[in-house]
Design a protein around this motif. Structure first.
Motif, mmCIF file in Angstrom:
data_model
loop_
_atom_site.group_PDB
_atom_site.id
_atom_site.type_symbol
_atom_site.label_atom_id
_atom_site.label_comp_id
_atom_site.label_asym_id
_atom_site.label_seq_id
_atom_site.Cartn_x
_atom_site.Cartn_y
_atom_site.Cartn_z
ATOM 1 N N PHE A 190 0.829 -1.202 0.000
ATOM 2 C CA PHE A 190 0.000 0.000 0.000
ATOM 3 C C PHE A 190 0.871 1.264 0.000
ATOM 4 O O PHE A 190 0.572 2.243 -0.689
ATOM 5 N N ASP A 197 -2.388 3.321 -6.807
ATOM 6 C CA ASP A 197 -3.738 3.152 -6.245
ATOM 7 C C ASP A 197 -4.575 4.413 -6.431
ATOM 8 O O ASP A 197 -5.783 4.326 -6.722
ATOM 9 N N TYR A 204 -5.561 3.289 0.305
ATOM 10 C CA TYR A 204 -5.531 2.202 1.279
ATOM 11 C C TYR A 204 -4.823 2.611 2.576
ATOM 12 O O TYR A 204 -4.307 1.760 3.295
#
Length: 325
Positions: A190, A197, A204
């Motif tokens: 993450f 992302d 996240y």
């Protein structure tokens, strides 16, 4: 990606050692190719396992990769289309686990592995549940909300692998550590993949923990646009790195609970994933423009050291029965 002659020999040796029947060999090879192509650090670590264990690890990876590809295909297909595809896959998975076979290579290898190692099918159901969340959930307001997600996306991966790797204790004793290590790896991803992302519309990192440093989703998006973190974001990311390092510390004791043959592999993954955090810190949290990675030379060095340990363990295992005699 085509495999060279040496890789073909290595793959055949693994299948022979695992006793994989001829009818399933292409299925396992398909998963092995997925692992080699998409999971460089993971695949490197599996090379440290006994040959007989590797096909099962490849099968588990292959299924996870197939699901990831559906979820992360943010091109022309809508979330509803991808959700429908996941539903269809779920049904085919159930059939494969019920019958022990499937016409689809990745599911055939997975069903065989699940049967061989008696892997709880609920772990696959939990994984799919978290993957469905990726189609509708774009961020997580609290750590508790994120923990619900990472249970299915990461903890269950460690739990799936545990019976394959083997333990020196009752498996129940090792499960919390295996789950925690899976989570530590996921949290590392993450942090490494913040920019990627964001491009997919996801965050996240728990929003309440970011907010403590004056960071919100819009600020992260601006950093993505500029390619540079600001002071607030650096402090927030430093906090997330510290929290992730704590998960590694919580997990590390479980390595000694694994079978000796599995420890060099898991230690290598533990070391290399942990060093991704080091690269993030050393870059001054430049995660919006560059993807933190452990240099190839370092990965090879760590793997070479672990390979020596693995060979020593295998030699000791072969000599042990003679010594008792």
């Amino acid at each position: 990606m085509s495999a060279g002659p040496w890789e073909v020999v290595a793959a055949r040796r693994e299948l022979d050692a695992a006793g994989v029947p001829i009818a399933l060999r292409e299925a396992y090879l398909r998963s092995r190719r997925l692992n080699a192509e998409h999971g460089r650090t993971y695949f490197l670590a599996t090379r440290l396992l006994p040959a007989a264990t590797r096909p099962a690890v490849h099968a588990l990876y292959g299924f996870a990769r197939q699901v990831d590809d559906i979820v992360d295909d943010t091109g022309a297909r809508s979330p509803a289309d991808r959700a429908l595809e996941l539903d269809h896959l779920d049904k085919r998975l159930t059939e494969a686990l019920d019958t022990g076979s499937s016409p689809e290579p990745v599911l055939a290898a997975l069903a065989d592995t699940a049967a061989r190692y008696r892997i709880d099918r609920a772990l696959f159901e939990d994984f799919l549940a978290s993957m469905r969340m990726d189609l509708t959930v774009s961020d997580y307001p609290t750590r508790a909300a994120l923990e619900d997600y990472v249970h299915g996306s990461a903890a269950v991966i460690g739990l799936q692998l545990l019976p394959v790797l083997g333990t020196i204790c009752p498996i129940e004793q090792a499960r919390p550590h295996a789950a925690e290590l899976g989570v530590a790896f996921q949290l590392t991803n993450f942090l490494r993949d913040v920019a990627e992302d964001l491009d997919r519309g996801r965050v996240y990192l728990p929003l309440d923990e970011l907010a403590a440093f004056g960071v919100d989703r819009d600020r992260l998006a601006r950093c993505r646009e500029t390619g540079r973190p600001d002071k607030r974001v650096r402090r927030a990311l430093a906090d997330q790195v510290a929290r992730t390092r704590a998960r590694y510390r919580s997990a590390v004791g479980g390595i000694e609970l694994l079978s000796p043959q599995a420890r060099p592999c898991v230690r290598t993954a533990f070391t290399l994933y942990g060093e991704i955090l080091d690269r993030i810190v050393e870059s001054d949290y430049e995660v919006f423009r560059n993807r933190a990675a452990v240099p190839t030379s370092r990965r090879i060095a760590v793997a070479a050291s672990a390979a020596a340990s693995a060979l020593a363990v295998r030699a000791s295992s072969r000599l042990a029965p003679r010594a008792r005699g």
